[in-house]
Design a protein around this motif. Sequence first.
Motif, PDB file in Angstrom:
ATOM      1  N   ARG A   1       0.839  -1.207   0.000  1.00 41.04           N
ATOM      2  CA  ARG A   1       0.000   0.000   0.000  1.00 41.04           C
ATOM      3  C   ARG A   1       0.870   1.253   0.000  1.00 41.04           C
ATOM      4  NH1 ARG A   1      -1.848   3.909   3.035  1.00 41.04           N
ATOM      5  NH2 ARG A   1      -0.597   3.267   4.829  1.00 41.04           N
TER       6      ARG A   1
ATOM      7  N   GLU B   1       2.327   1.734  -3.311  1.00 39.61           N
ATOM      8  CA  GLU B   1       1.319   1.921  -4.363  1.00 39.61           C
ATOM      9  C   GLU B   1       1.603   1.019  -5.565  1.00 39.61           C
ATOM     10  OE1 GLU B   1       1.197   6.122  -5.205  1.00 39.61           O
ATOM     11  OE2 GLU B   1      -0.056   6.527  -3.457  1.00 39.61           O
TER      12      GLU B   1
ATOM     13  N   ARG C   1      -3.137  -3.177 -10.943  1.00 40.71           N
ATOM     14  CA  ARG C   1      -3.062  -2.964  -9.506  1.00 40.71           C
ATOM     15  C   ARG C   1      -3.181  -4.260  -8.720  1.00 40.71           C
ATOM     16  NH1 ARG C   1      -1.259  -0.165  -5.930  1.00 40.71           N
ATOM     17  NH2 ARG C   1      -3.060  -0.324  -4.595  1.00 40.71           N
TER      18      ARG C   1
END
Length: 418
Positions: free
Chosen positions: A318, A321, A385
């Motif tokens: 996280r 990213e 992602r």
Amino acid sequence: MAGTTPSDRRGATGVERGGPLIITEDEGLLDDLLRLCAAAGALPEVAHGLPGRKGAWEAAPLVIVGDDCARRLYGAGRRDGVILAGRDTDDPGTWRRAVAIGAERVLALPKGERWLVDRIADAAEGVGPPALTVGVVGGRGGAGASTLAGALAVSAARAGRSTMLVDGDPLGGGLDVLLGGEKEKGLRWPAFAESRGRVAGGALAESLPHLHSLRVLSWDRGADVTIPPAAMRAVLAAARRRGGVVVVDLPRRVDEAAAEALAQVDMALLLVPTELRAVAAAQRVATGVQRLLADVRVVACGTPDRHGHGLPPDEVARLMELPLAGELPWEVGLLGDLARGLPPGARARGPLARFCAAFWARALVDGTGEPAGGAPGAAGLGAGRDAGPDAGPSPGSGAAPAQDSRPTRYGAPDGGRS
């Protein structure tokens, strides 16, 4: 019917491989074509008309016909891979003769030399899917990128895949040393410093040290620590043409040579220790890598001093990213194994070996070396992602759905990491 003779010239690498059939009596043209075959690393067969050896016309991977001999082939059976070569392609008669013998292309020399070298090399080597190419880069110094790169390559080779491990970090100490093969015969990077244009993939592999069932391009112990960008481009392109798997150990700083490597990498694994300072350092590394490569994934790795007390892998991803490829705990006993000459990932039940096996199971299909999406490149691997070796495919990637889309902790009773 004229006889045939094998050329008495070898390819530029000294390796004899099946080359084209050349049909001409023009000595100047023949000299040029033999020179181009040598540049492609192929040994041709030469004839002055239809070859006397039975099946030679049909079996040759490529036939290059001089315009001076084209009329002699009017009765030959049609086949693919025939090129008509000459000096004057503006002559309408040249085109009529090309149609008569079923040539796929009319080529004027010297203008078409570069194209013909590539065509000869493709014919001699065979053309298949390019290798799945994975780069490994450390988020900070000492993260274990070279160890993970070596383990990935060893794991792929042991599974029966054609594998090449490329040391793209001249200051990393040498992957041949990591694999216990610093005394193994074979060429190192300095021998390829002058490489330009096309390098024959088969000859490249045959010239390198053979360690643990894979080919390794590493550094010698000399003072030269630079890779010319053109050499990196030529060598990696040759490695990819062989198919299978290529693993590249990348430096943290993206210089011109590293940029050339990243241009040919399908995906990169960024090894990030599970501590805040390491994340801060890795963010800078990731910024440089992402300028050239879209598919960058985090491998959250433990450290011996923070075993069980680091940042959670999901939190590392996280903060970065970036998608999480998986967690790699610290592997107890790894340094001792390396000191005894065992390659990284030698413990089949250890976390490093298990991570690599699971990674390749997700990234490859049926052990063929073809990316999971059926085509090379990040898109075929389901980049995005939520992508990773343990994630499902991105929409439209064509990959089979993963059974479990959550990143996996590749642990073992004794813990561990590279």
